[in-house]
Design an enzyme around this catalytic site. Structure first.
Site, PDB file in Angstrom:
ATOM      1  N   ARG A  37      11.105   3.949   3.551  1.00  0.00           N
ATOM      2  CA  ARG A  37      10.694   2.937   4.546  1.00  0.00           C
ATOM      3  C   ARG A  37      11.952   2.197   4.981  1.00  0.00           C
ATOM      4  O   ARG A  37      12.778   1.808   4.136  1.00  0.00           O
ATOM      5  CB  ARG A  37       9.688   1.952   3.972  1.00  0.00           C
ATOM      6  CG  ARG A  37       9.442   0.784   4.936  1.00  0.00           C
ATOM      7  CD  ARG A  37       8.259  -0.039   4.606  1.00  0.00           C
ATOM      8  NE  ARG A  37       7.019   0.673   4.873  1.00  0.00           N
ATOM      9  CZ  ARG A  37       5.817   0.104   4.845  1.00  0.00           C
ATOM     10  NH1 ARG A  37       5.701  -1.178   4.570  1.00  0.00           N
ATOM     11  NH2 ARG A  37       4.739   0.807   5.096  1.00  0.00           N
ATOM     12  N   LYS A  88      26.198  -3.537   0.287  1.00  0.00           N
ATOM     13  CA  LYS A  88      27.677  -3.582   0.281  1.00  0.00           C
ATOM     14  C   LYS A  88      28.238  -2.846   1.492  1.00  0.00           C
ATOM     15  O   LYS A  88      29.428  -2.555   1.557  1.00  0.00           O
ATOM     16  CB  LYS A  88      28.210  -2.916  -0.991  1.00  0.00           C
ATOM     17  CG  LYS A  88      27.780  -3.582  -2.278  1.00  0.00           C
ATOM     18  CD  LYS A  88      28.371  -2.799  -3.455  1.00  0.00           C
ATOM     19  CE  LYS A  88      27.434  -2.802  -4.648  1.00  0.00           C
ATOM     20  NZ  LYS A  88      27.741  -1.726  -5.587  1.00  0.00           N
ATOM     21  N   ARG A 105       0.804  -1.216   0.000  1.00  0.00           N
ATOM     22  CA  ARG A 105       0.000   0.000   0.000  1.00  0.00           C
ATOM     23  C   ARG A 105       0.843   1.275   0.000  1.00  0.00           C
ATOM     24  O   ARG A 105       0.580   2.190  -0.789  1.00  0.00           O
ATOM     25  CB  ARG A 105      -0.910   0.043   1.255  1.00  0.00           C
ATOM     26  CG  ARG A 105      -2.172  -0.730   1.128  1.00  0.00           C
ATOM     27  CD  ARG A 105      -2.552  -1.341   2.447  1.00  0.00           C
ATOM     28  NE  ARG A 105      -1.592  -2.380   2.764  1.00  0.00           N
ATOM     29  CZ  ARG A 105      -1.739  -3.643   2.367  1.00  0.00           C
ATOM     30  NH1 ARG A 105      -2.794  -4.006   1.725  1.00  0.00           N
ATOM     31  NH2 ARG A 105      -0.792  -4.549   2.625  1.00  0.00           N
ATOM     32  N   THR A 106       1.819   1.344   0.877  1.00  0.00           N
ATOM     33  CA  THR A 106       2.509   2.623   1.062  1.00  0.00           C
ATOM     34  C   THR A 106       3.287   2.991  -0.204  1.00  0.00           C
ATOM     35  O   THR A 106       3.150   4.091  -0.744  1.00  0.00           O
ATOM     36  CB  THR A 106       3.439   2.554   2.285  1.00  0.00           C
ATOM     37  OG1 THR A 106       2.691   2.058   3.379  1.00  0.00           O
ATOM     38  CG2 THR A 106       4.009   3.913   2.618  1.00  0.00           C
ATOM     39  N   HIS A 110       4.581   6.005  11.419  1.00  0.00           N
ATOM     40  CA  HIS A 110       4.095   5.872  10.039  1.00  0.00           C
ATOM     41  C   HIS A 110       3.101   7.024   9.834  1.00  0.00           C
ATOM     42  O   HIS A 110       1.894   6.821   9.726  1.00  0.00           O
ATOM     43  CB  HIS A 110       3.423   4.504   9.885  1.00  0.00           C
ATOM     44  CG  HIS A 110       3.241   4.048   8.474  1.00  0.00           C
ATOM     45  ND1 HIS A 110       3.357   4.886   7.384  1.00  0.00           N
ATOM     46  CD2 HIS A 110       2.926   2.818   7.969  1.00  0.00           C
ATOM     47  CE1 HIS A 110       3.126   4.190   6.283  1.00  0.00           C
ATOM     48  NE2 HIS A 110       2.875   2.933   6.607  1.00  0.00           N
TER      49      HIS A 110
HETATM   50  N1   CP Z   1      -0.387  -0.058   5.792  1.00  0.00           N
HETATM   51  C1   CP Z   1       0.814  -0.286   5.250  1.00  0.00           C
HETATM   52  O1   CP Z   1       1.809   0.349   5.612  1.00  0.00           O
HETATM   53  O2   CP Z   1       0.838  -1.273   4.302  1.00  0.00           O
HETATM   54  P1   CP Z   1       2.112  -1.729   3.479  1.00  0.00           P
HETATM   55  O3   CP Z   1       3.070  -2.390   4.443  1.00  0.00           O
HETATM   56  O4   CP Z   1       1.583  -2.679   2.445  1.00  0.00           O
HETATM   57  O5   CP Z   1       2.747  -0.511   2.874  1.00  0.00           O
END
Ligand code: CP
Length: 439
Positions: free
Chosen positions: A107, A86, A57-58, A135
């Site tokens: 991320r 590396k 999703r993100t 998040h």
């Molecule tokens: N909600 C969420 O962060 O989903 P993903 O891990 O699929 O990005």
């Protein structure tokens, strides 16, 4: 004072504020209702999505958002294909990637990675989830989903259930809900509660109080029929004569989360992980309770529930691209798209060496850095790692101008201006640095 430079971007729900959120929701409505108006807003801009952990999703909703605004996307989706494999530090990688683009979405498995990246990127960094810490754009998705249903959060009770210890979405959401003055009911799985210092920060920052409520369904979920409630101190209770703790008669929303096995979470052998069933939805407590989940889901949210009108989680996920378009517009858009400023997040001080961060999952441990610190608290001083927010074991606070040192929680320490503070882990360190004891 040796302050780190400002971290550009959106790293934490702590940077959000009510004025920003109010304008954000209005802009999201515009993007949702009139998408073509924004289709050229970021033409010529390049967005980098750098994902060192799996995501559906993100990443895809950020990339969809970039395309819908006319921007181009470059990406790292598998850390094994980048030079991190590396041995390159995150700081070096980000410095280079920042020179190839106008904004980085990151991320990362380490707590505080986004804030560290924000120091080195030279362009804004948006946190797409860092370790257990935060998040913030998921929180914007969650809040916008509820805003579309309710308009206002005043008087609403939102329960947050599951792995609060490791779940970054739960942590960020609690902060966002407190910003909007909602009541937050906590239903952690056994052994999966967050640390008390995080909750204390919410209570202090938002002038909230802690009380308890109970319901038989809570004990089905968590093994205890009592639950903690964080709420604004000004909130009037419905009746003056209630049992203590009072029975909760309704929830407005339940935010479920999966157990974060990838961060070492385990079900306590004496209990089950909290989850719901169709039977639970028949309970009067749940009559008008919206069901949210950041997804992906596990057994806590069975598919049989998907057809229920209260099940909002796929609608919630569908808000991802709209919300992330607004995030990009806030960071990169021209004046006509701009939003009220985010609150500055103190980047911290790295002048005095307090050793390593006590949190082994902190990005500073991976990058081989001493812990940078920041100070918080109005009625009592506390020192936090300025990247991962872990409470530091500082017992003494020195004043640079008087060269005196005091116990960290004393009134004398509270009187030291923040810019004059010098933290010490032990009294003998203060003495060795030439500080004298007391008043
Ligand atoms: N909600 C969420 O962060 O989903 P993903 O891990 O699929 O990005």
């Amino acid at each position: 004072m040796n302050l780190l430079p400002v971290m550009k971007g959106l790293h934490s729900a702590e940077a959000l504020n009510p004025a920003f959120l109010e304008a954000f929701f209005v802009r999201a409505r515009q993007v949702e209702n009139r998408p073509l108006e924004f289709s050229e807003a970021l033409r010529g801009r390049v967005i980098a999505t750098v994902f060192a952990e799996p995501s559906t999703r993100t990443r895809l909703s950020f990339e969809s958002a970039a395309h819908r605004l006319g921007a181009s996307v470059i990406t790292v989706t598998d850390p094994k294909t980048s030079s991190g494999s590396k041995g390159e530090t995150l700081a070096d990688s980000i410095k280079v990637i920042g020179s190839y683009c106008d904004l980085i979405v990151l991320r990362h498995p380490q707590d505080g990675a986004s804030r560290l990246a924000g120091l080195y990127a030279g362009v804004p960094v948006v946190n797409g989830g860092d370790g257990r810490l935060g998040h913030p754009t998921q929180t914007l998705v969650d809040l916008y989903t509820l805003y579309r249903k309710w308009g206002s959060f005043e008087g609403r009770t939102i329960a947050v259930m599951g792995d609060l210890r490791n779940g970054r979405t739960a942590r960020s959401l609690a902060w966002g809900l407190a910003l909007l003055g909602a009541r937050i009911l906590l239903l952690p799985g056994k052994g999966l509660d967050w640390e008390a210092s995080f909750e204390r920060r919410i209570l202090d920052k938002f002038d909230y109080r802690l009380r308890w409520g109970k319901h038989p369904l809570f004990s089905v979920w968590t093994g205890s029929q009592e639950a903690r409630i964080l709420e604004p101190k000004g909130l009037v209770q419905k009746s003056l004569f209630r049992e203590d703790p009072p029975e909760i008669d309704s929830l407005d929303a339940l935010y479920l989360t999966r157990m974060q096995a990838e961060r070492g979470a385990q079900v306590d052998p004496s209990s089950a992980y909290p989850g719901i069933t169709l039977e639970h939805l028949k309970n009067p407590l749940m009559e008008s309770c919206l069901l949210l989940h950041p997804l992906p889901r596990c057994a806590e949210l069975p598919v049989e529930i998907d057809g229920d009108p209260r099940a909002l989680y796929f609608e919630q996920a569908s808000m991802g691209p709209i919300v992330r378009q607004v995030v990009f517009l806030a960071m990169l858009g021209e004046d006509q798209w701009s939003l009220p400023a985010l609150a500055p997040l103190p980047a911290g001080n790295h002048e005095h060496h307090l050793g390593l961060c006590p949190n082994e999952g902190c990005i500073t441990r991976m990058e081989g850095l001493q812990v940078p610190w920041r100070v918080i608290g109005v009625t009592r001083r506390s020192f936090l790692c300025s990247f991962c927010d872990s409470l530091l074991p500082v017992d003494y606070a020195g004043c640079r101008s008087t060269q005196r040192v005091h116990p960290v929680h004393s009134q004398a320490a509270l009187r030291i201006a923040p810019e004059n503070l010098r933290p010490f882990l032990r009294r003998d360190e203060a003495t060795a640095a030439g500080y004298i004891w007391g008043t």
